[in-house]
Design a protein around this motif. Structure first.
Motif, PDB file in Angstrom:
ATOM      1  N   UNK A   1      -3.859  -1.996 -10.381  1.00 23.03           N
ATOM      2  CA  UNK A   1      -3.537  -1.058  -9.307  1.00 23.03           C
ATOM      3  C   UNK A   1      -2.339  -1.432  -8.481  1.00 23.03           C
ATOM      4  N   UNK A   2      -1.725  -2.555  -8.775  1.00 18.41           N
ATOM      5  CA  UNK A   2      -0.620  -3.031  -7.957  1.00 18.41           C
ATOM      6  C   UNK A   2       0.573  -2.103  -7.910  1.00 18.41           C
ATOM      7  N   UNK A   3       0.874  -1.430  -9.006  1.00  9.87           N
ATOM      8  CA  UNK A   3       1.998  -0.481  -8.999  1.00  9.87           C
ATOM      9  C   UNK A   3       1.748   0.649  -8.011  1.00  9.87           C
ATOM     10  N   UNK A   4       0.544   1.171  -8.035  1.00 11.44           N
ATOM     11  CA  UNK A   4       0.207   2.254  -7.120  1.00 11.44           C
ATOM     12  C   UNK A   4       0.226   1.801  -5.681  1.00 11.44           C
ATOM     13  N   UNK A   5      -0.301   0.600  -5.422  1.00 13.20           N
ATOM     14  CA  UNK A   5      -0.297   0.074  -4.061  1.00 13.20           C
ATOM     15  C   UNK A   5       1.132  -0.116  -3.563  1.00 13.20           C
ATOM     16  N   UNK A   6       1.993  -0.606  -4.433  1.00 10.08           N
ATOM     17  CA  UNK A   6       3.393  -0.785  -4.066  1.00 10.08           C
ATOM     18  C   UNK A   6       4.038   0.560  -3.726  1.00 10.08           C
ATOM     19  N   UNK A   7       3.773   1.572  -4.535  1.00 14.33           N
ATOM     20  CA  UNK A   7       4.331   2.905  -4.284  1.00 14.33           C
ATOM     21  C   UNK A   7       3.823   3.478  -2.966  1.00 14.33           C
ATOM     22  N   UNK A   8       2.518   3.327  -2.685  1.00 12.72           N
ATOM     23  CA  UNK A   8       1.961   3.886  -1.453  1.00 12.72           C
ATOM     24  C   UNK A   8       2.456   3.120  -0.223  1.00 12.72           C
ATOM     25  N   UNK A   9       2.530   1.809  -0.319  1.00 16.25           N
ATOM     26  CA  UNK A   9       3.053   1.022   0.807  1.00 16.25           C
ATOM     27  C   UNK A   9       4.487   1.431   1.123  1.00 16.25           C
ATOM     28  N   UNK A  10       5.273   1.648   0.101  1.00 19.49           N
ATOM     29  CA  UNK A  10       6.656   2.101   0.299  1.00 19.49           C
ATOM     30  C   UNK A  10       6.675   3.473   0.985  1.00 19.49           C
ATOM     31  N   UNK A  11       5.836   4.378   0.508  1.00 21.62           N
ATOM     32  CA  UNK A  11       5.745   5.732   1.077  1.00 21.62           C
ATOM     33  C   UNK A  11       5.369   5.690   2.564  1.00 21.62           C
ATOM     34  N   UNK A  12       4.440   4.792   2.919  1.00 18.65           N
ATOM     35  CA  UNK A  12       3.905   4.752   4.284  1.00 18.65           C
ATOM     36  C   UNK A  12       4.647   3.779   5.201  1.00 18.65           C
ATOM     37  N   UNK A  13       5.529   2.967   4.632  1.00 18.07           N
ATOM     38  CA  UNK A  13       6.200   1.954   5.446  1.00 18.07           C
ATOM     39  C   UNK A  13       5.290   0.800   5.801  1.00 18.07           C
ATOM     40  N   UNK A  14       4.272   0.553   4.983  1.00 15.68           N
ATOM     41  CA  UNK A  14       3.336  -0.543   5.209  1.00 15.68           C
ATOM     42  C   UNK A  14       3.774  -1.794   4.458  1.00 15.68           C
ATOM     43  N   UNK A  15       3.107  -2.895   4.744  1.00 16.78           N
ATOM     44  CA  UNK A  15       3.323  -4.166   4.057  1.00 16.78           C
ATOM     45  C   UNK A  15       2.070  -4.502   3.278  1.00 16.78           C
ATOM     46  N   UNK A  16       2.222  -4.823   2.000  1.00 16.70           N
ATOM     47  CA  UNK A  16       1.063  -5.189   1.196  1.00 16.70           C
ATOM     48  C   UNK A  16       0.505  -6.533   1.649  1.00 16.70           C
ATOM     49  N   UNK A  17      -0.816  -6.656   1.593  1.00 18.62           N
ATOM     50  CA  UNK A  17      -1.513  -7.886   1.941  1.00 18.62           C
ATOM     51  C   UNK A  17      -1.737  -8.658   0.646  1.00 18.62           C
ATOM     52  N   UNK A  18      -1.413  -9.931   0.646  1.00 17.97           N
ATOM     53  CA  UNK A  18      -1.586 -10.755  -0.547  1.00 17.97           C
ATOM     54  C   UNK A  18      -3.059 -10.877  -0.912  1.00 17.97           C
ATOM     55  N   UNK A  19      -3.345 -10.940  -2.205  1.00 16.82           N
ATOM     56  CA  UNK A  19      -4.710 -11.123  -2.686  1.00 16.82           C
ATOM     57  C   UNK A  19      -5.338  -9.808  -3.086  1.00 16.82           C
ATOM     58  N   UNK A  20      -6.503  -9.922  -3.731  1.00 15.89           N
ATOM     59  CA  UNK A  20      -7.166  -8.709  -4.225  1.00 15.89           C
ATOM     60  C   UNK A  20      -8.531  -8.484  -3.585  1.00 15.89           C
ATOM     61  N   UNK A  21      -8.817  -9.159  -2.497  1.00 16.63           N
ATOM     62  CA  UNK A  21     -10.060  -8.953  -1.752  1.00 16.63           C
ATOM     63  C   UNK A  21      -9.727  -8.420  -0.368  1.00 16.63           C
ATOM     64  N   UNK A  22     -10.537  -7.512   0.134  1.00 14.29           N
ATOM     65  CA  UNK A  22     -10.322  -6.985   1.473  1.00 14.29           C
ATOM     66  C   UNK A  22      -9.240  -5.923   1.514  1.00 14.29           C
TER      67      UNK A  22
ATOM     68  N   UNK B   1       6.469   6.344  -9.846  1.00 18.21           N
ATOM     69  CA  UNK B   1       6.375   5.579  -8.601  1.00 18.21           C
ATOM     70  C   UNK B   1       6.495   6.487  -7.370  1.00 18.21           C
ATOM     71  N   UNK B   2       6.381   7.795  -7.558  1.00 19.06           N
ATOM     72  CA  UNK B   2       6.450   8.744  -6.454  1.00 19.06           C
ATOM     73  C   UNK B   2       5.055   9.174  -6.033  1.00 19.06           C
ATOM     74  N   UNK B   3       4.763   9.060  -4.752  1.00 16.13           N
ATOM     75  CA  UNK B   3       3.503   9.545  -4.197  1.00 16.13           C
ATOM     76  C   UNK B   3       3.686  11.047  -3.972  1.00 16.13           C
ATOM     77  N   UNK B   4       2.889  11.857  -4.669  1.00 14.08           N
ATOM     78  CA  UNK B   4       3.046  13.306  -4.593  1.00 14.08           C
ATOM     79  C   UNK B   4       2.010  13.960  -3.683  1.00 14.08           C
ATOM     80  N   UNK B   5       0.951  13.217  -3.329  1.00 14.75           N
ATOM     81  CA  UNK B   5      -0.054  13.717  -2.395  1.00 14.75           C
ATOM     82  C   UNK B   5      -0.764  12.508  -1.813  1.00 14.75           C
ATOM     83  N   UNK B   6      -1.147  12.603  -0.556  1.00 13.39           N
ATOM     84  CA  UNK B   6      -1.834  11.482   0.081  1.00 13.39           C
ATOM     85  C   UNK B   6      -2.746  11.992   1.188  1.00 13.39           C
TER      86      UNK B   6
END
Length: 150
Positions: free
Chosen positions: A25-46, A103-108
């Motif tokens: 799921x990392x590709x999707x998380x990267x795309x959504x973080x970019x779309x929202x201006x967020x920073x990804x949190x390291x690790x796969x828990x939480x 890598x484009x978020x088309x709906x959120x």
């Protein structure tokens, strides 16, 4: 046949921030973080990402309009199941789901924890499957913000 793609992806891995992974799921998380201006949190828990104010978010990103909230195997005691789900959302402000094409978020959509958590708990308490899993389609997830009584 795949040379250009492999070279391009290797370049992407070389510039990824430490702790950001593109598996599971990392590709999707990267795309959504970019779309929202967020920073990804390291690790796969939480939590998956944070905003500029330090608020934490759960992300679910899909190319198929299927967003799974999975908390693993159901235990015999409902109190244990409830504690698992509550613990996951303890520091999370809410959940974002995003549908992507490439890598484009088309709906959120966003649902805050105070709405999502009671919904998930009621769903899990009233279902019997061997897994604590709730699958949403985008429209149903969006509707949660308008259905605050369950």
């Amino acid at each position: 046949m795949y040379t250009d793609v492999v070279i391009a992806l290797q370049k992407a891995f070389e510039i990824l921030p430490k702790g950001v992974d593109l598996s599971k799921g990392g590709l999707g998380e990267l795309a959504l973080a970019h779309e929202l201006g967020h920073t990804l949190v390291a690790g796969d828990k939480g939590a998956d990402a944070s905003d500029d104010e330090g608020n934490l978010y759960e992300y679910k990103v899909s190319t198929t309009n299927q967003f799974n909230f999975n908390f693993m195997a159901r235990r015999p005691d409902w109190a244990d199941n409830k504690a698992t789900v509550e613990s996951h959302f303890k520091t999370i402000k809410g959940a974002w789901v995003g549908q992507r094409e490439g890598m484009n978020i088309v709906d959120k959509a966003y649902v805050p924890t105070e709405i999502l958590l009671p919904y998930l708990l009621q769903h899990f308490e009233n279902t019997k499957g061997s897994q604590l899993n709730k699958n949403f389609r985008m429209q149903k997830f969006k509707e949660l913000n308008n259905e605050q009584t369950y």
